[in-house]
Design a protein around this motif. Structure first.
Motif, PDB file in Angstrom:
ATOM      1  N   LEU A 169       0.828  -1.207   0.000  1.00 18.99           N
ATOM      2  CA  LEU A 169       0.000   0.000   0.000  1.00 18.99           C
ATOM      3  C   LEU A 169       0.867   1.264   0.000  1.00 18.99           C
ATOM      4  N   LEU A 170       1.845   1.324   0.929  1.00 19.16           N
ATOM      5  CA  LEU A 170       2.680   2.523   1.021  1.00 19.16           C
ATOM      6  C   LEU A 170       3.529   2.691  -0.237  1.00 19.16           C
ATOM      7  N   GLY A 171       4.057   1.576  -0.759  1.00 16.75           N
ATOM      8  CA  GLY A 171       4.846   1.635  -1.986  1.00 16.75           C
ATOM      9  C   GLY A 171       4.028   2.212  -3.125  1.00 16.75           C
ATOM     10  N   ASP A 172       2.779   1.809  -3.175  1.00 16.37           N
ATOM     11  CA  ASP A 172       1.876   2.269  -4.219  1.00 16.37           C
ATOM     12  C   ASP A 172       1.581   3.759  -4.068  1.00 16.37           C
ATOM     13  N   VAL A 173       1.388   4.207  -2.817  1.00 17.16           N
ATOM     14  CA  VAL A 173       1.047   5.603  -2.562  1.00 17.16           C
ATOM     15  C   VAL A 173       2.216   6.532  -2.889  1.00 17.16           C
ATOM     16  N   VAL A 174       3.440   6.147  -2.491  1.00 17.76           N
ATOM     17  CA  VAL A 174       4.571   7.069  -2.676  1.00 17.76           C
ATOM     18  C   VAL A 174       5.047   7.104  -4.136  1.00 17.76           C
ATOM     19  N   ARG A 175       4.743   6.083  -4.906  1.00 19.23           N
ATOM     20  CA  ARG A 175       5.243   6.000  -6.274  1.00 19.23           C
ATOM     21  C   ARG A 175       4.806   7.204  -7.109  1.00 19.23           C
ATOM     22  N   THR A 176       3.581   7.668  -6.863  1.00 18.02           N
ATOM     23  CA  THR A 176       3.030   8.727  -7.690  1.00 18.02           C
ATOM     24  C   THR A 176       3.242  10.116  -7.097  1.00 18.02           C
ATOM     25  N   ARG A 177       4.037  10.200  -5.996  1.00 21.27           N
ATOM     26  CA  ARG A 177       4.138  11.503  -5.345  1.00 21.27           C
ATOM     27  C   ARG A 177       5.585  11.968  -5.212  1.00 21.27           C
ATOM     28  N   GLU A 178       5.791  13.235  -5.550  1.00 21.55           N
ATOM     29  CA  GLU A 178       7.100  13.862  -5.424  1.00 21.55           C
ATOM     30  C   GLU A 178       7.423  14.073  -3.949  1.00 21.55           C
ATOM     31  N   GLY A 179       8.678  13.780  -3.585  1.00 24.74           N
ATOM     32  CA  GLY A 179       9.144  14.157  -2.249  1.00 24.74           C
ATOM     33  C   GLY A 179       8.582  13.329  -1.107  1.00 24.74           C
ATOM     34  N   VAL A 180       7.861  12.245  -1.426  1.00 28.41           N
ATOM     35  CA  VAL A 180       7.344  11.365  -0.376  1.00 28.41           C
ATOM     36  C   VAL A 180       8.049  10.016  -0.504  1.00 28.41           C
ATOM     37  N   GLU A 181       8.652   9.564   0.591  1.00 30.77           N
ATOM     38  CA  GLU A 181       9.413   8.316   0.554  1.00 30.77           C
ATOM     39  C   GLU A 181       8.792   7.280   1.489  1.00 30.77           C
ATOM     40  N   HIS A 182       9.098   6.018   1.191  1.00 28.00           N
ATOM     41  CA  HIS A 182       8.690   4.908   2.051  1.00 28.00           C
ATOM     42  C   HIS A 182       9.941   4.118   2.386  1.00 28.00           C
ATOM     43  N   VAL A 183      10.270   4.014   3.675  1.00 32.73           N
ATOM     44  CA  VAL A 183      11.450   3.268   4.102  1.00 32.73           C
ATOM     45  C   VAL A 183      10.987   2.173   5.056  1.00 32.73           C
ATOM     46  N   GLU A 184      11.435   0.942   4.803  1.00 36.55           N
ATOM     47  CA  GLU A 184      11.037  -0.160   5.683  1.00 36.55           C
ATOM     48  C   GLU A 184      12.222  -0.548   6.568  1.00 36.55           C
ATOM     49  N   VAL A 185      11.957  -0.687   7.858  1.00 34.92           N
ATOM     50  CA  VAL A 185      13.003  -1.023   8.824  1.00 34.92           C
ATOM     51  C   VAL A 185      12.658  -2.380   9.435  1.00 34.92           C
ATOM     52  N   ASP A 186      13.650  -3.274   9.495  1.00 33.44           N
ATOM     53  CA  ASP A 186      13.445  -4.567  10.130  1.00 33.44           C
ATOM     54  C   ASP A 186      13.536  -4.389  11.646  1.00 33.44           C
ATOM     55  N   ALA A 187      12.389  -4.561  12.320  1.00 29.29           N
ATOM     56  CA  ALA A 187      12.327  -4.297  13.759  1.00 29.29           C
ATOM     57  C   ALA A 187      13.285  -5.200  14.548  1.00 29.29           C
ATOM     58  N   GLU A 188      13.405  -6.460  14.116  1.00 28.96           N
ATOM     59  CA  GLU A 188      14.199  -7.413  14.894  1.00 28.96           C
ATOM     60  C   GLU A 188      15.683  -7.064  14.921  1.00 28.96           C
ATOM     61  N   SER A 189      16.194  -6.491  13.824  1.00 24.81           N
ATOM     62  CA  SER A 189      17.617  -6.163  13.804  1.00 24.81           C
ATOM     63  C   SER A 189      17.864  -4.720  14.245  1.00 24.81           C
ATOM     64  N   ASN A 190      16.799  -4.026  14.661  1.00 24.97           N
ATOM     65  CA  ASN A 190      16.954  -2.656  15.164  1.00 24.97           C
ATOM     66  C   ASN A 190      16.211  -2.508  16.491  1.00 24.97           C
ATOM     67  N   LEU A 191      16.462  -3.459  17.397  1.00 26.76           N
ATOM     68  CA  LEU A 191      15.693  -3.482  18.643  1.00 26.76           C
ATOM     69  C   LEU A 191      15.922  -2.244  19.504  1.00 26.76           C
ATOM     70  N   GLU A 192      17.122  -1.660  19.404  1.00 25.88           N
ATOM     71  CA  GLU A 192      17.406  -0.460  20.180  1.00 25.88           C
ATOM     72  C   GLU A 192      16.485   0.688  19.756  1.00 25.88           C
ATOM     73  N   LEU A 193      16.373   0.838  18.426  1.00 25.53           N
ATOM     74  CA  LEU A 193      15.500   1.868  17.858  1.00 25.53           C
ATOM     75  C   LEU A 193      14.042   1.580  18.235  1.00 25.53           C
ATOM     76  N   VAL A 194      13.675   0.304  18.193  1.00 28.88           N
ATOM     77  CA  VAL A 194      12.313  -0.117  18.529  1.00 28.88           C
ATOM     78  C   VAL A 194      11.979   0.260  19.971  1.00 28.88           C
ATOM     79  N   ARG A 195      12.946   0.077  20.869  1.00 31.76           N
ATOM     80  CA  ARG A 195      12.720   0.431  22.274  1.00 31.76           C
ATOM     81  C   ARG A 195      12.636   1.939  22.443  1.00 31.76           C
ATOM     82  N   ARG A 196      13.556   2.652  21.792  1.00 38.82           N
ATOM     83  CA  ARG A 196      13.599   4.105  21.930  1.00 38.82           C
ATOM     84  C   ARG A 196      12.287   4.733  21.459  1.00 38.82           C
ATOM     85  N   LEU A 197      11.736   4.196  20.377  1.00 37.45           N
ATOM     86  CA  LEU A 197      10.507   4.757  19.810  1.00 37.45           C
ATOM     87  C   LEU A 197       9.263   4.114  20.412  1.00 37.45           C
TER      88      LEU A 197
END
Lengths: 161, 149
Positions: free
Chosen positions: B82-110
């Motif tokens: 869904l997000l990939g589809d939405v950002v494809r047609t829009r300037e300046g809007v990005e979609h970045v996917e983060v793997d939660a399991e390999s970024n547990l520190e970030l997951v806790r902080r947020l």
């Protein structure tokens, strides 16, 4: 007819990002709900029946958790009897989330078995009820409670930096 | 008899969980001092800031959807599509996917509890909103409308 016949889908090696028919998962969850509900109802009047039903469901969970959901008896029944009567699936799902959920189900079924074996009916009732809630959610709205718990478990299990 | 009551209780609990999930899934909440204190995030008065290095992707000129995913997560794939589809047609809007399991520190902080969780990040990396669960297309469109389409 279905593009993926049961024989080709079950021959896919487990773990290689296998795909499953989401309708099969819902079907298996519905059968699981029935078995767990029957076990729940027989804890007080007939503990032996509850023990047999819970043990049988634990075996089903174990097969699903260790060999993959397609190999569980419910998955096989769906593939052989139900799916040939349905249209081809419009989408397939990753098999890993439901496989993890089967392991969570096995944990609850094991606690229920311990409760039944040690004559702790309250423990058995609580464990069966929680497993039933998860199975009902999966069958009715396709919500995988076991999968939701995965990140929480990882957060707690991994040491804090 | 107790079995019947426990069975009824389990059914009621399942219905309640399904209703709560339906109401909360994909609902974008605004991040910020008042939002965090309302949600009981503890200290909460600080705005979270993410860097491209932390999320492993570039920030959009207008807005970035940062999606946290894990392997045992079926709605993550639908969210990605869904997000990939939405950002494809829009300037300046990005979609970045983060793997939660390999970024547990970030997951806790947020304080991320579920996958998928989608953060709305402004061009400076400030987390301005978040939603957990599979969002609906109109919820994504509403977020985009808030920054001018």
């Amino acid at each position: 007819m279905t593009t993926l016949s049961p024989s080709t889908s079950t021959s896919t090696p487990a773990g290689v990002s296998a795909q499953v028919d989401p309708r099969g998962l819902r079907f298996a969850a519905a059968l699981t709900s029935l078995v767990l509900a029957a076990a729940l109802l027989s804890v007080e009047p007939a503990r032996e029946i509850a023990l047999v039903l819970t043990a049988a469901q634990a075996v089903v969970f174990a097969i699903g958790a260790f060999l993959g959901v397609r190999h569980s008896p419910y998955g096989r029944f769906f593939g052989r009897v139900v799916r040939p009567r349905l249209a081809a699936p419009t989408e397939l799902e990753d098999a890993r989330p439901p496989q993890f959920a089967q392991a969570v189900g096995l944990a609850f079924a094991t606690v229920a078995l311990v409760g039944l074996a040690l004559d702790l009916p309250v423990l058995a009732l609580v464990a069966l009820a929680l497993a039933l809630v998860a199975a009902l959610l999966n069958a009715a709205v396709g919500f995988c409670l076991g999968c939701e718990m995965y990140l929480l478990v990882r957060r707690v299990a991994a040491p804090a930096a | 008899m107790i079995g019947v009551w426990v069975l009824l209780g389990a059914v009621v609990l399942a219905v309640v969980v399904a209703a709560v999930k339906r109401a909360l899934d994909g609902r974008f909440r605004t991040a910020g001092p008042e939002a965090s204190s309302r949600d009981g995030d503890g200290d909460g008065s600080q705005l979270e800031v993410l860097t491209p290095a932390e999320i492993g992707g570039e920030l959009g000129a207008r807005l970035t959807f940062v999606q946290f995913s894990s392997s045992f997560c079926s709605p993550c794939r639908a969210t990605r599509t869904l997000l990939g589809d939405v950002v494809r047609t829009r300037e300046g809007v990005e979609h970045v996917e983060v793997d939660a399991e390999s970024n547990l520190e970030l997951v806790r902080r947020l304080n991320i509890l579920r996958t998928p969780t989608v953060l709305v990040v402004d061009p400076a990396g400030v987390v301005v909103g978040r939603a957990s669960g599979l969002p609906r297309r109109e919820q994504i469109e509403a977020v985009l409308a808030s920054v001018g389409g």
